[in-house]
Design an enzyme around this catalytic site. Sequence first.
Site, short mmCIF file in Angstrom:
data_model
loop_
_atom_site.label_atom_id
_atom_site.label_comp_id
_atom_site.label_asym_id
_atom_site.label_seq_id
_atom_site.Cartn_x
_atom_site.Cartn_y
_atom_site.Cartn_z
CG HIS A 70 -32.57 -0.09 115.42
ND1 HIS A 70 -33.50 0.50 116.25
CD2 HIS A 70 -33.28 -0.93 114.62
CE1 HIS A 70 -34.70 0.03 115.99
NE2 HIS A 70 -34.60 -0.83 114.99
CB THR A 119 -22.67 0.05 101.18
OG1 THR A 119 -21.64 0.17 100.18
CG2 THR A 119 -22.63 -1.35 101.78
CE LYS A 120 -19.12 2.96 98.06
NZ LYS A 120 -17.79 3.29 97.63
NE ARG A 134 -15.39 -5.78 92.45
CZ ARG A 134 -15.88 -6.99 92.64
NH1 ARG A 134 -16.79 -7.19 93.55
NH2 ARG A 134 -15.50 -8.01 91.89
#
Length: 154
Positions: A70, A119-120, A134
């Site tokens: 959003h 996140t990656k 990680r």
Amino acid sequence: MKLRIIAMEIISKIIRSIRMKSHQLQGYANIDKSVILESRLVLDKVYPQGIHIGENSLIASGTTILCHEHVKRDPIDPRNPWVTDTYIGKNCFIGVGSMILPGVRIGDEVIVGAATVVTKDVPSNSIVVGNPGRILDRKISMNSHAVLSEFDQN
């Protein structure tokens, strides 16, 4: 005792089948039928067709998988949130309470530790843990039940 275990396995398969049908009716069509989806999942409802989960993966209880954002907005129509596809590969284990953020690609044979925030992108044959996630190891092998079959500690 053996009869009880067999009965529990049958009931478990029925519950998993009902859960999968429910998700398919809600638009989650890109989840392989062999995937195990445990309870209390939060699957993106804004863009359900954006969730892709490969065969034989297990998504543990309390996991969140997102396909929209959003804060970012659709460049064509700024009133709409930005949407993207999120991928989880084959033979993956996604731990309890994990969060997979929009647009992430998780390769095949990956373990995501409990409460990890991914996140990656995560390459195949890896273990990812923490917040933010990680990579802990890149040399693992998972079997077709999303169970670790080999672990090289070197």
